[in-house]
Design a protein around this motif. Structure first.
Motif, PDB file in Angstrom:
ATOM      1  N   PRO A 214       0.841  -1.205   0.000  1.00 20.47           N
ATOM      2  CA  PRO A 214       0.000   0.000   0.000  1.00 20.47           C
ATOM      3  C   PRO A 214       0.868   1.243   0.000  1.00 20.47           C
ATOM      4  O   PRO A 214       1.974   1.249   0.556  1.00 20.47           O
ATOM      5  CB  PRO A 214      -0.786  -0.119   1.309  1.00 20.47           C
ATOM      6  N   ARG A 215       0.370   2.290  -0.623  1.00 27.18           N
ATOM      7  CA  ARG A 215       1.141   3.544  -0.625  1.00 27.18           C
ATOM      8  C   ARG A 215       1.285   4.075   0.795  1.00 27.18           C
ATOM      9  O   ARG A 215       2.342   4.556   1.189  1.00 27.18           O
ATOM     10  CB  ARG A 215       0.462   4.581  -1.510  1.00 27.18           C
ATOM     11  N   PHE A 216       0.208   4.011   1.549  1.00 31.05           N
ATOM     12  CA  PHE A 216       0.245   4.382   2.964  1.00 31.05           C
ATOM     13  C   PHE A 216      -1.039   3.903   3.625  1.00 31.05           C
ATOM     14  O   PHE A 216      -2.006   3.524   2.959  1.00 31.05           O
ATOM     15  CB  PHE A 216       0.445   5.891   3.174  1.00 31.05           C
ATOM     16  N   VAL A 217      -1.040   3.960   4.956  1.00 34.78           N
ATOM     17  CA  VAL A 217      -2.233   3.707   5.750  1.00 34.78           C
ATOM     18  C   VAL A 217      -2.596   5.014   6.448  1.00 34.78           C
ATOM     19  O   VAL A 217      -1.789   5.573   7.197  1.00 34.78           O
ATOM     20  CB  VAL A 217      -2.003   2.590   6.788  1.00 34.78           C
ATOM     21  N   GLU A 218      -3.804   5.489   6.194  1.00 31.00           N
ATOM     22  CA  GLU A 218      -4.243   6.729   6.836  1.00 31.00           C
ATOM     23  C   GLU A 218      -4.565   6.492   8.306  1.00 31.00           C
ATOM     24  O   GLU A 218      -5.201   5.506   8.658  1.00 31.00           O
ATOM     25  CB  GLU A 218      -5.505   7.263   6.150  1.00 31.00           C
ATOM     26  N   GLN A 219      -4.135   7.417   9.114  1.00 28.08           N
ATOM     27  CA  GLN A 219      -4.524   7.523  10.514  1.00 28.08           C
ATOM     28  C   GLN A 219      -4.629   6.159  11.212  1.00 28.08           C
ATOM     29  O   GLN A 219      -5.688   5.759  11.681  1.00 28.08           O
ATOM     30  CB  GLN A 219      -5.857   8.266  10.615  1.00 28.08           C
ATOM     31  N   PRO A 220      -3.513   5.429  11.317  1.00 32.19           N
ATOM     32  CA  PRO A 220      -3.593   4.111  11.952  1.00 32.19           C
ATOM     33  C   PRO A 220      -3.904   4.169  13.447  1.00 32.19           C
ATOM     34  O   PRO A 220      -4.487   3.227  13.990  1.00 32.19           O
ATOM     35  CB  PRO A 220      -2.215   3.505  11.695  1.00 32.19           C
ATOM     36  N   VAL A 221      -3.501   5.245  14.126  1.00 33.73           N
ATOM     37  CA  VAL A 221      -3.714   5.342  15.582  1.00 33.73           C
ATOM     38  C   VAL A 221      -4.415   6.656  15.915  1.00 33.73           C
ATOM     39  O   VAL A 221      -4.669   7.487  15.039  1.00 33.73           O
ATOM     40  CB  VAL A 221      -2.376   5.229  16.345  1.00 33.73           C
ATOM     41  N   ALA A 222      -4.721   6.838  17.175  1.00 32.37           N
ATOM     42  CA  ALA A 222      -5.460   8.012  17.635  1.00 32.37           C
ATOM     43  C   ALA A 222      -4.761   9.305  17.229  1.00 32.37           C
ATOM     44  O   ALA A 222      -3.520   9.364  17.166  1.00 32.37           O
ATOM     45  CB  ALA A 222      -5.629   7.963  19.147  1.00 32.37           C
ATOM     46  N   PRO A 223      -5.544  10.346  16.958  1.00 32.20           N
ATOM     47  CA  PRO A 223      -4.961  11.601  16.443  1.00 32.20           C
ATOM     48  C   PRO A 223      -3.825  12.161  17.287  1.00 32.20           C
ATOM     49  O   PRO A 223      -2.821  12.623  16.746  1.00 32.20           O
ATOM     50  CB  PRO A 223      -6.162  12.554  16.419  1.00 32.20           C
ATOM     51  N   GLU A 224      -3.963  12.089  18.611  1.00 29.27           N
ATOM     52  CA  GLU A 224      -2.947  12.703  19.481  1.00 29.27           C
ATOM     53  C   GLU A 224      -1.703  11.838  19.656  1.00 29.27           C
ATOM     54  O   GLU A 224      -0.713  12.276  20.266  1.00 29.27           O
ATOM     55  CB  GLU A 224      -3.554  13.007  20.846  1.00 29.27           C
ATOM     56  N   SER A 241      -5.514  13.822  12.756  1.00 26.14           N
ATOM     57  CA  SER A 241      -4.471  14.471  13.564  1.00 26.14           C
ATOM     58  C   SER A 241      -4.243  15.924  13.166  1.00 26.14           C
ATOM     59  O   SER A 241      -3.797  16.733  13.990  1.00 26.14           O
ATOM     60  CB  SER A 241      -3.149  13.707  13.436  1.00 26.14           C
ATOM     61  N   LEU A 242      -4.526  16.263  11.906  1.00 27.19           N
ATOM     62  CA  LEU A 242      -4.255  17.622  11.439  1.00 27.19           C
ATOM     63  C   LEU A 242      -5.138  18.655  12.117  1.00 27.19           C
ATOM     64  O   LEU A 242      -4.815  19.850  12.106  1.00 27.19           O
ATOM     65  CB  LEU A 242      -4.441  17.695   9.921  1.00 27.19           C
ATOM     66  N   ALA A 243      -6.239  18.215  12.729  1.00 22.81           N
ATOM     67  CA  ALA A 243      -7.127  19.148  13.428  1.00 22.81           C
ATOM     68  C   ALA A 243      -6.746  19.333  14.889  1.00 22.81           C
ATOM     69  O   ALA A 243      -7.350  20.154  15.585  1.00 22.81           O
ATOM     70  CB  ALA A 243      -8.572  18.651  13.336  1.00 22.81           C
ATOM     71  N   VAL A 244      -5.748  18.596  15.371  1.00 20.86           N
ATOM     72  CA  VAL A 244      -5.290  18.712  16.757  1.00 20.86           C
ATOM     73  C   VAL A 244      -4.261  19.837  16.842  1.00 20.86           C
ATOM     74  O   VAL A 244      -3.283  19.853  16.090  1.00 20.86           O
ATOM     75  CB  VAL A 244      -4.690  17.386  17.250  1.00 20.86           C
ATOM     76  N   GLU A 245      -4.473  20.739  17.753  1.00 20.16           N
ATOM     77  CA  GLU A 245      -3.591  21.907  17.849  1.00 20.16           C
ATOM     78  C   GLU A 245      -2.139  21.484  18.066  1.00 20.16           C
ATOM     79  O   GLU A 245      -1.837  20.681  18.950  1.00 20.16           O
ATOM     80  CB  GLU A 245      -4.047  22.803  19.000  1.00 20.16           C
ATOM     81  N   GLY A 246      -1.244  22.020  17.251  1.00 22.49           N
ATOM     82  CA  GLY A 246       0.182  21.737  17.360  1.00 22.49           C
ATOM     83  C   GLY A 246       0.626  20.448  16.697  1.00 22.49           C
ATOM     84  O   GLY A 246       1.830  20.234  16.503  1.00 22.49           O
ATOM     85  N   MET A 247      -0.321  19.567  16.333  1.00 26.76           N
ATOM     86  CA  MET A 247       0.066  18.274  15.773  1.00 26.76           C
ATOM     87  C   MET A 247       0.634  18.368  14.357  1.00 26.76           C
ATOM     88  O   MET A 247       1.594  17.652  14.033  1.00 26.76           O
ATOM     89  CB  MET A 247      -1.119  17.317  15.811  1.00 26.76           C
ATOM     90  N   PRO A 248       0.109  19.217  13.463  1.00 18.19           N
ATOM     91  CA  PRO A 248       0.722  19.279  12.126  1.00 18.19           C
ATOM     92  C   PRO A 248       2.213  19.589  12.176  1.00 18.19           C
ATOM     93  O   PRO A 248       2.998  19.025  11.406  1.00 18.19           O
ATOM     94  CB  PRO A 248      -0.066  20.393  11.428  1.00 18.19           C
ATOM     95  N   GLU A 249       2.610  20.464  13.078  1.00 15.93           N
ATOM     96  CA  GLU A 249       4.030  20.823  13.189  1.00 15.93           C
ATOM     97  C   GLU A 249       4.859  19.608  13.616  1.00 15.93           C
ATOM     98  O   GLU A 249       5.978  19.386  13.115  1.00 15.93           O
ATOM     99  CB  GLU A 249       4.205  21.968  14.175  1.00 15.93           C
TER     100      GLU A 249
END
Length: 355
Positions: A214-224, A241-249
């Protein structure tokens, strides 16, 4: 440019879900459209919350200073105009998405440019592939039949949502995926675990999936927790995870992260565009996807995909069954054969709107 009037039309979509279409009128009589259709049980906001905010907000908008000679400054101008409203929009990404979309639609009409150009990344002859969508919650013969139909349409990437739970459920999903891969050895395969795996079991499951390439697996674990997963046998992608504050960085620096999955209905249109650009700067892939929402939101998401600095990976922007609950309005960015392309129309290119 100044907004002088606004209206909001509500529509029952399916079950408890409602969609809202925002219309903003500028001082020259043009009308820009935006849509908020939060998904119950998934979106952090509700249609009622978005409706209250979108009814109250337009009167507090500042003027938008348009610099025709520097269209790349358009997004910054819209951010400045919305800034006074930011406290009221906090926690309401679908409302923000609607407001930003309607303003960009207005600006595009005013400048004679599509929304993608107003975001600064429009490529006149660009074409973006869409990915197909399957789920393991249906019987295997049906899943394989749907895969054949997607491939026959010209779709070259298929995303499979892994719906089963527990060790036995994962074993069943694995067998279904092996059958899919045997039948379509050349298809780009993507998987989505919807944050269902624990941080402890994810490495082992990714190792078992590795032979399927597979190219990738989306969001395998909890966002945080996603930034803690690290490099594994299969790359992974960030969604919720991208909606969690500070997580994209954190994720931009994380080993193993292959792509950002950008849902403007969950992030806001301008935030999704910003994160997509930052991901591409770091060599990550970007995928834009809808939230099974209506035609205005889908058109806006297509324009986002066309606006990214570099072509995104195949995007989750295919037409979906939920569109049948909306007025039958052509979405000018959608093409036959599994792709989207620039509409060559100003703004979103959707006219007229009938609630």
């Amino acid at each position: 440019m100044r907004v002088v009037a606004s209206s909001l039309a509500a529509r029952d979509v399916e079950g408890a879900r409602r969609g809202l279409v925002l219309s903003l009128t500028d001082d020259e009589g043009r009308v820009g459209l935006g849509e908020a259709t939060p998904l119950p049980g998934f979106s952090p906001d509700t249609a009622d919350e978005d409706e209250r905010a979108l009814t109250e907000l337009p009167g507090g908008l500042g003027a938008i200073d348009l610099q025709v000679e520097d269209v790349t400054a358009t997004a910054s101008a819209i951010r400045r105009a919305i800034a006074p409203l930011s406290p009221r929009l906090r926690g309401l990404p679908a409302a923000r998405f609607a407001l930003e979309t309607a303003l960009l639609d207005l600006v595009g009409q005013r400048l004679g440019l599509p929304v993608s150009a107003c975001l600064g990344g429009h490529r006149r002859d660009a074409e973006v592939q869409v990915n197909g969508l399957l789920t393991t919650s249906i019987a295997l013969p049906e899943m394989l039949g749907r895969a054949r139909a997607l491939v026959a349409r010209g779709v070259r990437a298929i995303k499979v949502k892994l719906r089963s739970r527990g060790a036995e459920g994962f074993a069943r999903d694995l067998e279904a995926l092996r059958a899919l891969r045997r039948e379509h050895p050349a298809i780009e395969l993507r998987l989505d675990a919807n944050a269902a795996w624990s941080l402890e079991e994810a490495p082992g499951r990714l190792a078992l999936l590795a032979p399927l390439a597979p190219r990738f697996v989306e969001q395998p674990v909890a966002p945080e927790l996603l930034h803690l997963l690290g490099a594994r046998d299969v790359p992974w992608a960030a969604d919720e995870s991208l909606a969690v504050e500070g997580m994209p960085e954190r994720l931009l620096e994380a080993e193993g992260c292959a792509a950002f999955i950008l849902k403007p209905a969950m992030l806001g249109l301008l935030r999704a565009h910003e994160l997509g650009g930052r991901a591409q700067e770091r060599g990550l892939g970007a995928v834009v996807t809808h939230l099974f929402d209506g035609p205005v939101a889908l058109a806006a998401s297509c324009e986002l995909a066309l606006a990214l600095p570099r072509p995104p990976l195949a995007c989750g922007l295919d037409a979906h069954a939920g569109l049948s609950a909306w007025p039958e309005i052509p979405i000018p960015q959608l093409r036959e054969g599994g792709s989207i392309a620039a509409s060559r129309r100003p703004g979103l290119g959707i006219r007229p709107w009938t609630a």
